[in-house]
Design a protein around this motif. Structure first.
Motif, mmCIF file in Angstrom:
data_model
loop_
_atom_site.group_PDB
_atom_site.id
_atom_site.type_symbol
_atom_site.label_atom_id
_atom_site.label_comp_id
_atom_site.label_asym_id
_atom_site.label_seq_id
_atom_site.Cartn_x
_atom_site.Cartn_y
_atom_site.Cartn_z
ATOM 1 N N LYS A 3 0.852 -1.189 0.000
ATOM 2 C CA LYS A 3 0.000 0.000 0.000
ATOM 3 C C LYS A 3 0.881 1.230 0.000
ATOM 4 O O LYS A 3 1.954 1.233 0.588
ATOM 5 C CB LYS A 3 -0.901 0.024 1.225
ATOM 6 C CG LYS A 3 -1.932 -1.062 1.195
ATOM 7 C CD LYS A 3 -2.898 -0.935 2.340
ATOM 8 C CE LYS A 3 -3.861 -2.096 2.262
ATOM 9 N NZ LYS A 3 -5.137 -1.815 2.843
ATOM 10 N N ILE A 4 0.410 2.272 -0.686
ATOM 11 C CA ILE A 4 1.127 3.540 -0.705
ATOM 12 C C ILE A 4 0.154 4.649 -0.354
ATOM 13 O O ILE A 4 -1.057 4.472 -0.414
ATOM 14 C CB ILE A 4 1.778 3.807 -2.078
ATOM 15 C CG1 ILE A 4 0.712 3.914 -3.174
ATOM 16 C CG2 ILE A 4 2.794 2.726 -2.425
ATOM 17 C CD1 ILE A 4 1.259 4.425 -4.486
ATOM 18 N N SER A 5 0.701 5.782 -0.029
ATOM 19 C CA SER A 5 -0.102 6.955 0.265
ATOM 20 C C SER A 5 0.343 8.076 -0.664
ATOM 21 O O SER A 5 1.538 8.287 -0.856
ATOM 22 C CB SER A 5 0.101 7.371 1.721
ATOM 23 O OG SER A 5 -0.599 8.547 2.008
ATOM 24 N N VAL A 6 -0.628 8.781 -1.248
ATOM 25 C CA VAL A 6 -0.319 9.829 -2.213
ATOM 26 C C VAL A 6 -1.210 11.036 -1.930
ATOM 27 O O VAL A 6 -2.409 10.888 -1.700
ATOM 28 C CB VAL A 6 -0.585 9.330 -3.656
ATOM 29 C CG1 VAL A 6 -0.276 10.411 -4.668
ATOM 30 C CG2 VAL A 6 0.201 8.079 -3.958
ATOM 31 N N ASP A 7 -0.612 12.218 -1.941
ATOM 32 C CA ASP A 7 -1.392 13.447 -1.846
ATOM 33 C C ASP A 7 -1.877 13.812 -3.243
ATOM 34 O O ASP A 7 -1.085 13.871 -4.186
ATOM 35 C CB ASP A 7 -0.551 14.597 -1.288
ATOM 36 C CG ASP A 7 -0.185 14.378 0.166
ATOM 37 O OD1 ASP A 7 -0.992 13.784 0.901
ATOM 38 O OD2 ASP A 7 0.913 14.802 0.572
ATOM 39 N N VAL A 8 -3.190 14.049 -3.369
ATOM 40 C CA VAL A 8 -3.793 14.340 -4.667
ATOM 41 C C VAL A 8 -4.643 15.596 -4.549
ATOM 42 O O VAL A 8 -5.449 15.713 -3.622
ATOM 43 C CB VAL A 8 -4.683 13.151 -5.121
ATOM 44 C CG1 VAL A 8 -5.346 13.439 -6.448
ATOM 45 C CG2 VAL A 8 -3.880 11.873 -5.182
ATOM 46 N N PRO A 9 -4.484 16.532 -5.486
ATOM 47 C CA PRO A 9 -5.341 17.717 -5.458
ATOM 48 C C PRO A 9 -6.819 17.314 -5.580
ATOM 49 O O PRO A 9 -7.153 16.369 -6.303
ATOM 50 C CB PRO A 9 -4.901 18.525 -6.681
ATOM 51 C CG PRO A 9 -3.560 17.990 -7.047
ATOM 52 C CD PRO A 9 -3.529 16.567 -6.593
ATOM 53 N N GLN A 10 -7.676 18.018 -4.889
ATOM 54 C CA GLN A 10 -9.102 17.682 -4.869
ATOM 55 C C GLN A 10 -9.707 17.641 -6.276
ATOM 56 O O GLN A 10 -10.500 16.763 -6.587
ATOM 57 C CB GLN A 10 -9.870 18.676 -3.990
ATOM 58 C CG GLN A 10 -11.327 18.283 -3.792
ATOM 59 C CD GLN A 10 -11.474 16.966 -3.048
ATOM 60 O OE1 GLN A 10 -10.865 16.762 -2.013
ATOM 61 N NE2 GLN A 10 -12.273 16.048 -3.594
ATOM 62 N N GLU A 11 -9.310 18.574 -7.129
ATOM 63 C CA GLU A 11 -9.849 18.614 -8.494
ATOM 64 C C GLU A 11 -9.531 17.329 -9.256
ATOM 65 O O GLU A 11 -10.378 16.781 -9.964
ATOM 66 C CB GLU A 11 -9.294 19.822 -9.245
ATOM 67 C CG GLU A 11 -9.860 19.974 -10.633
ATOM 68 C CD GLU A 11 -9.313 21.192 -11.350
ATOM 69 O OE1 GLU A 11 -9.371 21.191 -12.590
ATOM 70 O OE2 GLU A 11 -8.832 22.142 -10.696
ATOM 71 N N LEU A 12 -8.311 16.824 -9.090
ATOM 72 C CA LEU A 12 -7.919 15.584 -9.756
ATOM 73 C C LEU A 12 -8.695 14.399 -9.188
ATOM 74 O O LEU A 12 -9.146 13.515 -9.924
ATOM 75 C CB LEU A 12 -6.406 15.376 -9.607
ATOM 76 C CG LEU A 12 -5.776 14.208 -10.330
ATOM 77 C CD1 LEU A 12 -6.046 14.283 -11.830
ATOM 78 C CD2 LEU A 12 -4.287 14.179 -10.069
ATOM 79 N N LEU A 13 -8.872 14.377 -7.887
ATOM 80 C CA LEU A 13 -9.631 13.319 -7.240
ATOM 81 C C LEU A 13 -11.092 13.348 -7.694
ATOM 82 O O LEU A 13 -11.687 12.300 -7.960
ATOM 83 C CB LEU A 13 -9.538 13.457 -5.715
ATOM 84 C CG LEU A 13 -10.089 12.304 -4.900
ATOM 85 C CD1 LEU A 13 -9.393 10.997 -5.256
ATOM 86 C CD2 LEU A 13 -9.940 12.611 -3.418
ATOM 87 N N ASP A 14 -11.657 14.515 -7.821
ATOM 88 C CA ASP A 14 -13.031 14.648 -8.311
ATOM 89 C C ASP A 14 -13.152 14.101 -9.733
ATOM 90 O O ASP A 14 -14.117 13.392 -10.051
ATOM 91 C CB ASP A 14 -13.490 16.106 -8.273
ATOM 92 C CG ASP A 14 -13.637 16.647 -6.863
ATOM 93 O OD1 ASP A 14 -13.726 15.845 -5.904
ATOM 94 O OD2 ASP A 14 -13.655 17.889 -6.718
ATOM 95 N N ASP A 15 -12.178 14.416 -10.578
ATOM 96 C CA ASP A 15 -12.174 13.895 -11.952
ATOM 97 C C ASP A 15 -12.085 12.372 -11.948
ATOM 98 O O ASP A 15 -12.791 11.693 -12.700
ATOM 99 C CB ASP A 15 -11.010 14.472 -12.761
ATOM 100 C CG ASP A 15 -11.210 15.927 -13.137
ATOM 101 O OD1 ASP A 15 -12.345 16.428 -12.999
ATOM 102 O OD2 ASP A 15 -10.232 16.563 -13.565
ATOM 103 N N LEU A 16 -11.223 11.835 -11.108
ATOM 104 C CA LEU A 16 -11.072 10.381 -10.996
ATOM 105 C C LEU A 16 -12.385 9.739 -10.565
ATOM 106 O O LEU A 16 -12.822 8.736 -11.131
ATOM 107 C CB LEU A 16 -9.961 10.046 -9.996
ATOM 108 C CG LEU A 16 -9.721 8.564 -9.730
ATOM 109 C CD1 LEU A 16 -9.059 7.917 -10.939
ATOM 110 C CD2 LEU A 16 -8.871 8.377 -8.498
#
Length: 58
Positions: A3-16
């Motif tokens: 398992k890994i942990s990654v910081d992702v901008p909210q806009e990118l997460l919303d697109d995903l």
């Protein structure tokens, strides 16, 4: 599977998230991220191959 942990901008997460879940292309975020990583690595391998930077195992 590690398992890994990654910081992702909210806009990118919303697109995903638009591609995940019922009616989406992926069952969950992990599946979507793994598919994206595979595709990106394949593209990078193709670029390296075109520039003669890819070592082949024959």
């Amino acid at each position: 599977m590690p398992k890994i942990s990654v910081d992702v901008p909210q806009e990118l997460l919303d697109d995903l998230d638009e591609h995940v879940g019922e009616g989406g292309k992926f069952v969950n975020r992990s599946d979507a991220i793994r598919a994206s990583m595979r595709k990106t690595l394949d593209i990078l391998d193709d670029i390296d191959d075109r520039h003669g930077r890819l070592e082949r195992e024959d």
